[in-house]
Design a protein around this motif. Structure first.
Motif, mmCIF file in Angstrom:
data_model
loop_
_atom_site.group_PDB
_atom_site.id
_atom_site.type_symbol
_atom_site.label_atom_id
_atom_site.label_comp_id
_atom_site.label_asym_id
_atom_site.label_seq_id
_atom_site.Cartn_x
_atom_site.Cartn_y
_atom_site.Cartn_z
ATOM 1 N N ALA A 1 -5.325 7.527 -1.010
ATOM 2 C CA ALA A 1 -6.111 6.419 -0.462
ATOM 3 C C ALA A 1 -5.206 5.251 -0.093
ATOM 4 N N SER A 2 -4.257 4.948 -0.952
ATOM 5 C CA SER A 2 -3.341 3.848 -0.694
ATOM 6 C C SER A 2 -2.479 4.124 0.536
ATOM 7 N N LEU A 3 -2.032 5.362 0.699
ATOM 8 C CA LEU A 3 -1.234 5.709 1.872
ATOM 9 C C LEU A 3 -2.060 5.639 3.158
ATOM 10 N N ALA A 4 -3.343 5.933 3.079
ATOM 11 C CA ALA A 4 -4.213 5.790 4.248
ATOM 12 C C ALA A 4 -4.355 4.312 4.631
ATOM 13 N N VAL A 5 -4.476 3.447 3.634
ATOM 14 C CA VAL A 5 -4.545 2.000 3.900
ATOM 15 C C VAL A 5 -3.247 1.536 4.565
ATOM 16 N N PHE A 6 -2.124 2.017 4.063
ATOM 17 C CA PHE A 6 -0.817 1.682 4.646
ATOM 18 C C PHE A 6 -0.794 2.040 6.127
ATOM 19 N N ALA A 7 -1.161 3.273 6.458
ATOM 20 C CA ALA A 7 -1.118 3.721 7.854
ATOM 21 C C ALA A 7 -2.044 2.881 8.725
ATOM 22 N N PHE A 8 -3.227 2.582 8.221
ATOM 23 C CA PHE A 8 -4.168 1.759 8.981
ATOM 24 C C PHE A 8 -3.607 0.366 9.239
ATOM 25 N N ALA B 1 0.836 -1.213 0.000
ATOM 26 C CA ALA B 1 0.000 0.000 0.000
ATOM 27 C C ALA B 1 0.867 1.258 0.000
ATOM 28 N N GLU B 2 1.943 1.259 0.788
ATOM 29 C CA GLU B 2 2.811 2.434 0.818
ATOM 30 C C GLU B 2 3.518 2.631 -0.524
ATOM 31 N N ILE B 3 4.042 1.555 -1.068
ATOM 32 C CA ILE B 3 4.754 1.655 -2.345
ATOM 33 C C ILE B 3 3.800 2.104 -3.452
ATOM 34 N N ALA B 4 2.603 1.528 -3.478
ATOM 35 C CA ALA B 4 1.627 1.919 -4.498
ATOM 36 C C ALA B 4 1.246 3.394 -4.343
ATOM 37 N N GLY B 5 1.077 3.838 -3.100
ATOM 38 C CA GLY B 5 0.735 5.238 -2.864
ATOM 39 C C GLY B 5 1.836 6.175 -3.322
ATOM 40 N N CYS B 6 3.053 5.846 -2.978
ATOM 41 C CA CYS B 6 4.179 6.689 -3.406
ATOM 42 C C CYS B 6 4.383 6.602 -4.914
ATOM 43 N N PHE B 7 4.197 5.415 -5.471
ATOM 44 C CA PHE B 7 4.354 5.256 -6.916
ATOM 45 C C PHE B 7 3.307 6.071 -7.673
ATOM 46 N N ALA B 8 2.103 6.190 -7.106
ATOM 47 C CA ALA B 8 1.068 6.994 -7.763
ATOM 48 C C ALA B 8 1.527 8.441 -7.914
ATOM 49 N N PHE B 9 2.154 8.979 -6.874
ATOM 50 C CA PHE B 9 2.691 10.343 -6.972
ATOM 51 C C PHE B 9 3.844 10.396 -7.967
ATOM 52 N N TRP B 10 4.707 9.397 -7.918
ATOM 53 C CA TRP B 10 5.832 9.309 -8.863
ATOM 54 C C TRP B 10 5.303 9.301 -10.295
ATOM 55 N N ALA B 11 4.296 8.463 -10.524
ATOM 56 C CA ALA B 11 3.736 8.335 -11.875
ATOM 57 C C ALA B 11 3.104 9.642 -12.337
ATOM 58 N N TRP B 12 2.395 10.324 -11.422
ATOM 59 C CA TRP B 12 1.780 11.595 -11.794
ATOM 60 C C TRP B 12 2.853 12.632 -12.129
ATOM 61 N N TYR B 13 3.863 12.727 -11.280
ATOM 62 C CA TYR B 13 4.862 13.782 -11.434
ATOM 63 C C TYR B 13 5.910 13.465 -12.501
ATOM 64 N N ARG B 14 6.356 12.212 -12.574
ATOM 65 C CA ARG B 14 7.480 11.889 -13.443
ATOM 66 C C ARG B 14 7.104 11.141 -14.703
#
Length: 109
Positions: free
Chosen positions: A39-46, A13-26
């Motif tokens: 949403a993915s980062l929220a799942v990670f934290a939970f 969940a954390e990797i997918a969340g960070c990758f989503a930002f990476w994909a959007w930006y890069r």
């Protein structure tokens, strides 16, 4: 075994969340990928709150080793880049450390 499943789920969940930002930006992914990332980062934290530990810091420290190994799996499966021997050796040390933290005997608090 449940602890390992929670850790791996949290890492994905954390990797997918960070990758989503990476994909959007890069990688010029659409803007709505940021919402998926959040949403993915929220799942990670939970998921990390589900770890059976009396100390958050210990749960997070053990998670670090699992995260590293899962990140290398992501590198291979999602990004198509096979980890090299140095990646695998480093991940092995990290997993050993995580295992010691998770399974080490604890004095009652």
């Amino acid at each position: 075994m449940l602890t390992l499943a929670i850790y791996v789920g949290a890492a994905l969940a954390e990797i997918a969340g960070c990758f989503a930002f990476w994909a959007w930006y890069r990688l010029d992914a659409p803007f709505w990928w940021i919402g998926l990332g959040l949403a993915s980062l929220a799942v990670f934290a939970f998921l990390l709150t589900l770890i059976d530990s009396n100390a958050a810091g210990r749960a997070y420290a053990a998670y670090g080793g699992i995260y590293i190994a899962t990140s290398l799996s992501w590198l291979w499966v999602i990004e198509g880049i096979r980890p090299d021997r140095w990646d695998l050796i480093g991940a092995g040390f990290c997993l050993l450390g995580a295992g010691i933290i998770i399974a080490g005997p604890r004095a009652p608090i």
